[in-house]
Design an enzyme around this catalytic site. Structure first.
Site, PDB file in Angstrom:
ATOM      1  N   SER A   1      -3.110   9.051  -2.115  1.00  0.00           N
ATOM      2  CA  SER A   1      -1.897   8.329  -1.755  1.00  0.00           C
ATOM      3  C   SER A   1      -1.183   8.930  -0.541  1.00  0.00           C
ATOM      4  CB  SER A   1      -0.981   8.254  -2.972  1.00  0.00           C
ATOM      5  OG  SER A   1       0.094   7.418  -2.716  1.00  0.00           O
ATOM      6  N   HIS A   2       0.035   9.394  -0.742  1.00  0.00           N
ATOM      7  CA  HIS A   2       0.873   9.872   0.357  1.00  0.00           C
ATOM      8  C   HIS A   2       0.684  11.352   0.631  1.00  0.00           C
ATOM      9  CE1 HIS A   2       2.552  10.191  -3.583  1.00  0.00           C
ATOM     10  NE2 HIS A   2       3.240  11.232  -3.180  1.00  0.00           N
TER      11      HIS A   2
ATOM     12  N   ASP B   1       2.058   4.027   3.266  1.00  0.00           N
ATOM     13  CA  ASP B   1       1.548   5.377   3.039  1.00  0.00           C
ATOM     14  C   ASP B   1       0.031   5.461   3.195  1.00  0.00           C
ATOM     15  OD1 ASP B   1       0.825   3.998   0.753  1.00  0.00           O
ATOM     16  OD2 ASP B   1       0.997   5.774  -0.518  1.00  0.00           O
TER      17      ASP B   1
ATOM     18  N   ASP C   1      -2.611   5.235   1.325  1.00  0.00           N
ATOM     19  CA  ASP C   1      -3.503   4.219   0.752  1.00  0.00           C
ATOM     20  C   ASP C   1      -2.886   2.822   0.745  1.00  0.00           C
ATOM     21  OD1 ASP C   1      -1.655   5.057  -1.159  1.00  0.00           O
ATOM     22  OD2 ASP C   1      -2.955   4.490  -2.820  1.00  0.00           O
TER      23      ASP C   1
ATOM     24  N   ASP D   1      -0.052   1.483  -0.536  1.00  0.00           N
ATOM     25  CA  ASP D   1       0.680   0.834  -1.630  1.00  0.00           C
ATOM     26  C   ASP D   1       2.189   1.069  -1.570  1.00  0.00           C
ATOM     27  OD1 ASP D   1       0.510   3.467  -2.362  1.00  0.00           O
ATOM     28  OD2 ASP D   1      -0.380   3.110  -4.344  1.00  0.00           O
ATOM     29  N   ARG D   2       2.627   2.011  -0.742  1.00  0.00           N
ATOM     30  CA  ARG D   2       4.084   2.245  -0.656  1.00  0.00           C
ATOM     31  C   ARG D   2       4.682   1.549   0.556  1.00  0.00           C
ATOM     32  NH1 ARG D   2       5.739   8.270  -2.548  1.00  0.00           N
ATOM     33  NH2 ARG D   2       4.547   8.231  -4.476  1.00  0.00           N
TER      34      ARG D   2
ATOM     35  N   LYS E   1       1.043  -1.449  -6.697  1.00  0.00           N
ATOM     36  CA  LYS E   1       2.129  -1.717  -5.768  1.00  0.00           C
ATOM     37  C   LYS E   1       1.512  -2.019  -4.414  1.00  0.00           C
ATOM     38  CE  LYS E   1       2.878   3.245  -5.414  1.00  0.00           C
ATOM     39  NZ  LYS E   1       2.996   4.161  -6.561  1.00  0.00           N
TER      40      LYS E   1
HETATM   41  C1  G1P Z   1       4.955   9.685  -7.835  1.00  0.00           C
HETATM   42  C2  G1P Z   1       6.111   8.724  -7.932  1.00  0.00           C
HETATM   43  C3  G1P Z   1       5.764   7.574  -8.830  1.00  0.00           C
HETATM   44  C4  G1P Z   1       4.481   6.904  -8.324  1.00  0.00           C
HETATM   45  C5  G1P Z   1       3.378   7.944  -8.175  1.00  0.00           C
HETATM   46  C6  G1P Z   1       2.132   7.350  -7.543  1.00  0.00           C
HETATM   47  O1  G1P Z   1       4.648  10.208  -9.109  1.00  0.00           O
HETATM   48  O2  G1P Z   1       7.264   9.375  -8.415  1.00  0.00           O
HETATM   49  O3  G1P Z   1       6.820   6.671  -8.866  1.00  0.00           O
HETATM   50  O4  G1P Z   1       4.056   5.905  -9.204  1.00  0.00           O
HETATM   51  O5  G1P Z   1       3.827   9.008  -7.348  1.00  0.00           O
HETATM   52  O6  G1P Z   1       2.371   6.868  -6.261  1.00  0.00           O
HETATM   53  P1  G1P Z   1       5.159  11.647  -9.606  1.00  0.00           P
HETATM   54  O7  G1P Z   1       4.703  12.647  -8.573  1.00  0.00           O
HETATM   55  O8  G1P Z   1       6.655  11.577  -9.632  1.00  0.00           O
HETATM   56  O9  G1P Z   1       4.547  11.828 -10.968  1.00  0.00           O
HETATM   57 ZN    ZN Z   2       0.055   5.390  -2.292  1.00  0.00          ZN
END
Ligand code: G1P
Ligand code: ZN
Length: 542
Positions: free
Chosen positions: A112-113, A276, A278, A280-281, A375
């Site tokens: 992800s990010h 981000d 991947d 999705d954000r 998302k």
């Molecule tokens: C974080 C975000 C959460 C999101 C997840 C995946 O998770 O807070 O809302 O769904 O990344 O992108 P966390 O690191 O808080 O468990």
């Molecule tokens: Zn992501």
């Protein structure tokens, strides 16, 4: 052509909020990825001859693991693999491809990010046939299997050519390399009023989209510039790079600072956005105004019927517990259901499948709808553009009007990253131990009304998830929430979510951190953040 390889278990393959995430060198250990992928397959039933979707966000190690996953899918009896060209599929695009082609499930490679590169993060996530992340009963089964695994199966064949669209044979299984963008772009075109957006852009409405050198580049180029006619150059950093150019591909005010600065400038475009690693954000910034993800969810829900795909209205709205209550007020006015789930997109899947919710969102820059089961960053951008094209007002005017109608939920999240795990767990345990005695306690002008450790009872499958975050609710609707991240890869990350509801429109112009100052202090007093973590300030404030 297939072989069975003897292996030994790793003890650290427990999937977190969103799949298994580790540093690349961890994944590069012998059989590490293979063990996890075999454990996924061993936890599933009835996939012989069926289709598996595979794709990733293009980060470092993506191609290597895609080759492994394809060869293991062949050896384990899948009939077909759909893989994005170059090994690329954004997370929402993967979700859509799984649904559109009625695949058995999908393997999405992403962290992800989180940053990418030889010493940065990598991840593997399994999505089920509805296109969404595997629910906990599946991830628990996968984890259990990783602890006992003794062998895995893999086809002993040459690498697949990931760069040529079309079909290839891998040990009797068909691999189809697909265009990663076209199915997704078609879906977006079916949901939104592209002609209206095109006309609005042609009339001089200026946008900028920062793809952050991550996976949305090709999607945003095709949709925003090619199909909607945004000026060439509107999409920045559109070439996906294995290390995201050395940046955090996290669309927030820290890591997308340049975009923020541009949007606050005198000659700012009308609308700015980012996505981000991947895809999705989303980050949404109007000229002169950052829209918090919680507010964005509420504003999108309030205006969704302006888009053709949602013209019939919403069935309900779902938000994660730490997300602000702004959406609740919209749901109340619309007379539709509102659902409060634990953090993580997987909890929305049942609500979407059951038709209880249409739009979902998280404070962490995640927004999406029933069109997929993840998302979706570009989806949020396009819904905003559709609304702006129809209302022909600025983002700031839309936001102000929204707050006047519903009140404003001032909201901020303070993250303390990479703190000592024992200290973070101690902080949470101590808070948990105090819960019963907190109601009635005064902190300055604030009075604690209730305090609990959030438990979710899924209304669809009746499953229960405990310990999903500590909530301290104050009289008047303000609150502070504490939880530990489930996605970090080193140490612990403490997240503190702070929210104040302000109904009075004359008080909607206060700086957020100022508006929340007494709650921030109360959070510190209650949890002893400074003493326990040794940190005077959060690492990231969003
Ligand atoms: C974080 C975000 C959460 C999101 C997840 C995946 O998770 O807070 O809302 O769904 O990344 O992108 P966390 O690191 O808080 O468990
Ligand atoms: Zn992501």
């Amino acid at each position: 052509m297939t072989k069975t390889v003897t292996t030994t278990p790793y003890t650290d393959q427990k999937p977190g909020t969103s799949g298994l995430r580790k540093k690349v060198p961890v994944f590069q250990q012998q059989n590490y990825a293979e063990n996890f992928i075999q454990s996924i397959f061993d936890s599933l039933e009835g996939f012989a001859g069926k289709t598996l979707v595979i794709g990733g966000d293009g980060r470092f190690y993506n191609r290597e693991v895609i080759q492994i996953a394809i060869k293991m899918a062949a050896a384990n009896g899948f009939g077909r693999v759909l893989v994005g060209r170059g090994g690329i599929l954004s997370t929402p695009a993967a979700s859509h491809v799984i649904r559109k082609y009625e695949a058995f499930g999908g393997i999405v490679l992403s962290a992800s990010h989180n940053p990418g590169g030889p010493t940065e993060d990598f991840g593997i996530k399994y999505n089920i046939g509805n296109g969404g992340p595997a629910p906990e009963k599946v991830t628990d089964a996968i984890y259990a299997r990783t602890k006992t695994i003794e062998t895995y199966k893999i086809a002993d064949v040459a690498d697949v050519n990931l760069d040529a669209e079309g079909e290839q044979d891998v040990a009797g299984m068909t691999v189809q390399v697909i265009n990663p963008v076209s199915d997704y772009a078609e879906l977006m075109e079916s949901l939104f009023d592209f002609p209206a957006i095109r006309a609005h852009l042609a009339s001089g409405f200026r946008i900028v989209f920062d793809a952050m050198s991550a996976v949305t580049g090709p999607y945003a180029k095709e949709i925003l510039e090619n199909r909607l006619g945004a000026a060439k150059g509107s999409v920045l950093n559109f070439v996906p790079l294995p290390d995201f150019g050395g940046h955090h591909p996290d669309p927030n005010l820290v890591h997308a600072r340049a975009l923020y600065e541009e949007m606050m400038g005198d000659d700012a475009p009308d609308f700015g956005a980012a996505s981000d690693g991947d895809g999705d954000r989303n980050l949404i910034i109007g000229k002169g105004i950052f829209v918090t993800p919680s507010d964005s969810l509420a504003m999108l829900a309030a205006n969704a019927t302006l888009a053709p795909g949602y013209a019939k209205g919403l069935a309900g709205i779902a938000r994660s517990m730490p997300t602000s209550g702004a959406a609740d007020r919209v749901a109340e006015k619309l007379g539709i259901g509102i659902y409060e789930t634990p953090t993580g997109w997987k909890f929305f899947g049942n609500l979407l499948d059951a038709g209880l919710a249409t739009i979902c969102g998280e404070e962490s820059a995640g927004t999406g709808s029933s069109h997929v089961r993840e998302k979706d960053g570009l989806w949020a951008v396009l819904l905003w553009l559709n609304i702006l094209a129809v209302r022909k007002e600025s983002v700031v005017d839309i936001a102000r009007e929204h707050w006047t109608t519903y009140g404003r939920n001032y909201y901020s999240r303070h993250d303390y990253e990479e703190v000592d795990s024992a200290a973070a767990n101690g902080l949470m345990e101590t808070l948990r131990g105090q819960l019963a005695t907190l109601p009635g306690r005064k902190l300055g002008d604030l009075v604690i009304e209730t305090a609990d450790d959030f438990s979710y009872h899924d209304p669809v499958d009746q499953s229960v998830s405990n310990h999903q975050g500590i909530r301290i609710l104050f009289e008047g609707g303000s609150r502070v929430v504490f939880r530990l991240s489930g996605t970090g890869t080193s140490g612990a990350t403490l997240r503190v979510y702070i929210e104040r509801f302000e109904p009075d429109a004359a008080k909607h112009d206060i700086d957020t951190q100022v508006a929340l100052a007494d709650l921030i202090e109360a959070a510190n007093t209650l949890a002893g953040i400074k003493e326990r973590t040794g940190r005077a300030e959060p690492t990231v404030i969003t």
